[in-house]
Design a protein around this motif. Structure first.
Motif: not given
Length: 801
Positions: A369, A394, A396-398, A459-460
């Protein structure tokens, strides 16, 4: 940068204007000489969204083209086109930042301002005149000479390492072009083979192209040739590079604002090339690049403008500096670009992978991260089955990401631009900042600069290494975090004390007058310099504070001695737990007081406002040595010119000097005065018949002089040097005598005055005969002092006999 051809940046201006602007509602405006140089920047931690952490951006306001890039007197100087009063292009100034390593930049006050320096102050280049070929050197420092203006070139120079600039011959255009032809963007370099200077500037004479001029002294220029090319529009640069590192095979490079270039030869007058079409050095958000001159290791370092980056308080940033090289390829000689090695000073926590198989089902970097970082990776594509591979940045989990750097194996493109494998391998280097992405590949032959608004929320900050359609072998990869480069220098505090400085209580920020401290109790700002017996001096303006002063012999928390000005009406020497000595006198918050402390063993003396006699002479043995710094108590105060040593204002013996209008401070070079109208700095020494002399100069602005036979309000006689070109003897209401004499901004002149009753004579320099010999009976006796009018002035070495 052009005023008329707006198509390159008009969209960005419109976008910037549509932002919610948090800058002060100050219209773009010209400056004034008396408060030059301005520092119109609100404090920042440089932590705003999209603010680059290792890419330079102006502290606030609009920036565009890099200008006058030089290495001078131990520092890299980055000047740039700048509107400090808004987020859009307007009223061009020259912004200024300095660095010792090309990575850690410090914002400095404005270098050149319309209204102070004449001309349009559009883009231009700069050099360091180490051999004083121009004759503009006035002190020990090498002059920085820069070039600007449109439809003709003007010369400006600095003898104080870029703190102030003067216009040569009041900005007379020393290189002109035919009437009706548009020209701008002069760039100058040293032609070592022929021992002379070479200038190129863009003009539309007969179509796009550059005019080439030569000079031996930087102020007189001779037309040499004209090079036409339809692609050659704005901000040219002409510089030599050794081919394949061989200095005996030197080639010359001609570039333009869009980063297109050709490689050729220069015979001292004419540039020639056999390349029919230009190459592109950098793809993406990159414009108006310029190279530094006179770098200490001889490297050719380049920085450009990234137009797309913007935030709530600034618009535009600079690309990361790179070393340029020139290598042979099957297609001819080509430029290489490599980030400067000092980037490593920001690096922490490297992680490395070798000989890994990358597939669509895994992510080697799944645990990483990061916000700002560098990735170097090499892939073996000889037997790859992957159609594409690369990095999601950068992520994300999506599954989304702010940017993807993708290599297409069929198209042989990286990030959409051609990149053929070399020996079956693809190597890429990514520099990821909060608002910038730069990609380097193929040993520097491939460069991309892009503006990316990276989401830096927690989170990014993922990184995905992925493939599609198969697998690829990762030969090696290194991930390295890059720390912020901001906050290591002093923007406005003038001091010979070494850093890093640190705050021990209170908040400390940069303002035009120096370092401003704010604290509810005791706050200290401490240098990294320690000492025992010394002379320590500085200027203190209380502002709203109850007290402020000079701290010395202190530890890292500020515990030591402090010589304080207290608005209750005392000068006080104190240490924690004890007031050692006090001296009663009125103290106001609106003016600067010059405080000098002299320590000799246990003896501590405190002097005020350049007086020959101390106001405090005490002894204390608690602290024998320690750090130098400053203190503020219960309010907001400003400190400036914190210096150790006997340098300062050298003048005849006197009690405390008194300012009468204007701002008066003391630097190692002497007394500095700034006043919009008539300002005086007066001693308490008086005289009737005498010889009074000293060295005076107008840094920028109108006039300075020596005042004598004056009252406490400054009313008396003044022998003035005026930059309109006169030496004048005057008193309130009357010019007694005027003599036409050229007076140059930034140059020091020796003035000598002799009075014999009503007769007053004035000498300039070492001349035998006076320039003024007049009589006047209005004032027969009074104080000695210094005058400043409509500008910044310096006085030094004042004597009375």
């Amino acid at each position: 940068m052009r005023r008329r051809a707006r198509r390159i940046w008009v969209l960005l201006v419109a976008l910037a204007a549509s932002l919610t602007v948090f800058l002060p509602a100050t219209p773009a405006a010209a400056g004034t000489a008396w408060d030059y140089p301005e520092f119109p920047y609100a404090p920042t931690t440089y932590s705003e969204p999209f603010r680059g952490q290792f890419h330079f951006s102006s502290q606030s306001g609009w920036m565009n083209d890099p200008n006058g890039l030089v290495y001078a007197n131990g520092e890299y100087h980055f000047f740039y086109q700048h509107n400090p009063h808004g987020l859009a292009w307007d009223t061009m100034h020259w912004g200024h930042a300095t660095s010792t390593d090309l990575v850690h930049w410090t914002q400095k006050p404005i270098a050149m301002e319309p209204g102070v320096q004449p001309g349009t102050l559009f883009s231009g280049g700069g050099v360091v005149d180490r051999d004083n070929t121009s004759g503009l050197k006035t002190d020990s420092l090498d002059p920085i000479v820069v070039f600007s203006n449109t439809d003709g070139v003007s010369v400006y120079y600095s003898n104080d390492n870029g703190q102030s600039f003067q216009a040569y011959d009041k900005g007379r255009k020393v290189v002109t072009v035919p009437d009706g032809v548009t020209s701008r963007d002069p760039k100058v370099t040293w032609d070592a083979a022929r021992h002379r200077w070479v200038m190129v500037f863009w003009s539309d004479e007969g179509g796009n192209g550059v005019s080439v001029y030569t000079s031996t002294n930087l102020t007189d220029w001779t037309f040499a040739s004209r090079y036409h090319a339809p692609w050659l529009f704005e901000c040219p640069d002409l510089f030599p590079l050794p081919l394949d590192g061989d200095t005996s095979r030197q080639k010359w490079i001609l570039t333009t604002a869009s980063s297109q270039y050709v490689v050729g030869d220069f015979d001292g007058t004419t540039f020639t090339t056999d390349q029919s079409t230009p190459q592109t050095m950098v793809n993406g958000d990159f414009y108006a690049a310029e190279t530094f001159t006179d770098t200490p290791d001889g490297a050719t370092v380049q920085m450009g403008w990234q137009r797309g980056n913007q935030g709530s308080t600034w618009t535009g940033d600079a690309s990361f500096p790179v070393d340029l090289g020139l290598v042979s390829t099957p297609d001819g000689p080509r430029i290489t670009r490599t980030p400067v090695s000092s980037l490593a000073s920001l690096a922490t926590s490297p992680q490395t992978w070798t000989n890994e198989k990358v597939t669509a089902s895994g992510n080697l970097l799944s645990g990483v991260q990061a916000d700002t970082y560098e990735i170097t990776a090499q892939f073996d594509v000889k037997n790859t089955t992957a159609k594409q591979f690369g990095f999601d940045l950068h992520a994300r989990s999506d599954g989304s990401a702010d940017r993807t750097v993708l290599y297409d194996t069929a198209a042989q493109t990286l990030y959409g631009h051609p990149l053929k494998p070399r020996n079956g391998k693809v190597t890429m280097r990514l520099l990821v900042d909060r608002g910038q992405l730069e990609i380097f590949a193929d040993d520097g032959l491939y460069s991309v600069a892009d503006t990316v608004n990276f989401d830096s929320s927690a989170d990014s900050q993922g990184i995905r290494l992925y493939t599609t359609g198969g697998s690829v072998k990762l030969t090696t990869a290194t991930f390295t975090r890059l720390n912020t480069s901001w906050g290591t220098g002093q923007s406005t505090l003038q001091s010979d004390l070494s850093g890093p400085w640190h705050a021990a209580g209170g908040a400390w920020s940069d303002v035009s007058g120096g370092k401003q401290g704010s604290s509810g109790g005791d706050g200290f700002y401490l240098s990294n310099t320690s000492g025992g017996d010394a002379v320590y001096q500085g200027d203190i303006t209380l502002g709203t504070a109850q007290a402020a002063g000079l701290t010395f012999h202190a530890n890292a928390s500020g515990a030591g001695y402090t010589a304080t000005l207290d608005r209750s009406g005392v000068v006080k020497l104190w240490r924690p737990g004890k007031d050692i000595a006090t001296y009663a006198m009125p103290i106001t918050g609106s003016r600067a007081y010059h405080v000098t402390v002299r320590t000799d063993g246990t003896r501590i003396r405190v002097y005020l406002d350049n007086a020959a006699t101390p106001v405090i002479d005490a002894t204390d043995s608690t602290y024998a040595s320690g750090r130098f710094g400053a203190n503020v108590f219960n309010g907001q105060a400003t400190v400036q010119n914190l210096d150790v040593g006997d340098g300062g204002f050298q003048a005849f013996a006197s009690g405390a000097w008194t300012p009468v209008s204007g701002t008066w401070t003391v630097t190692p070079a002497g007394l500095r005065g700034s006043s919009s109208g008539d300002g005086f700095y007066l001693s308490d020494r008086t005289g009737s018949d005498f010889t009074y002399q000293g060295d005076v100069s107008v840094t920028n602005g109108a006039a300075t002089g020596l005042t004598f036979r004056a009252g406490a309000d400054g009313a008396g006689y003044t022998a003035t040097l005026d930059t309109t070109g006169v030496v004048k003897l005057w008193r309130p209401g009357k010019d007694i005598a005027v003599q036409s004499t050229p007076i140059t901004e930034g140059r020091t002149y020796h003035l000598r005055i002799r009075t014999d009753g009503a007769r007053i004579r004035v000498w300039l320099g070492s001349a035998t005969d006076p320039v003024i010999d007049a009589t006047d009976t209005t004032y027969t006796s009074g104080r000695f002092g210094v005058n400043a009018f409509g500008g910044n002035v310096v006085a030094q070495n004042l004597t009375v006999s």
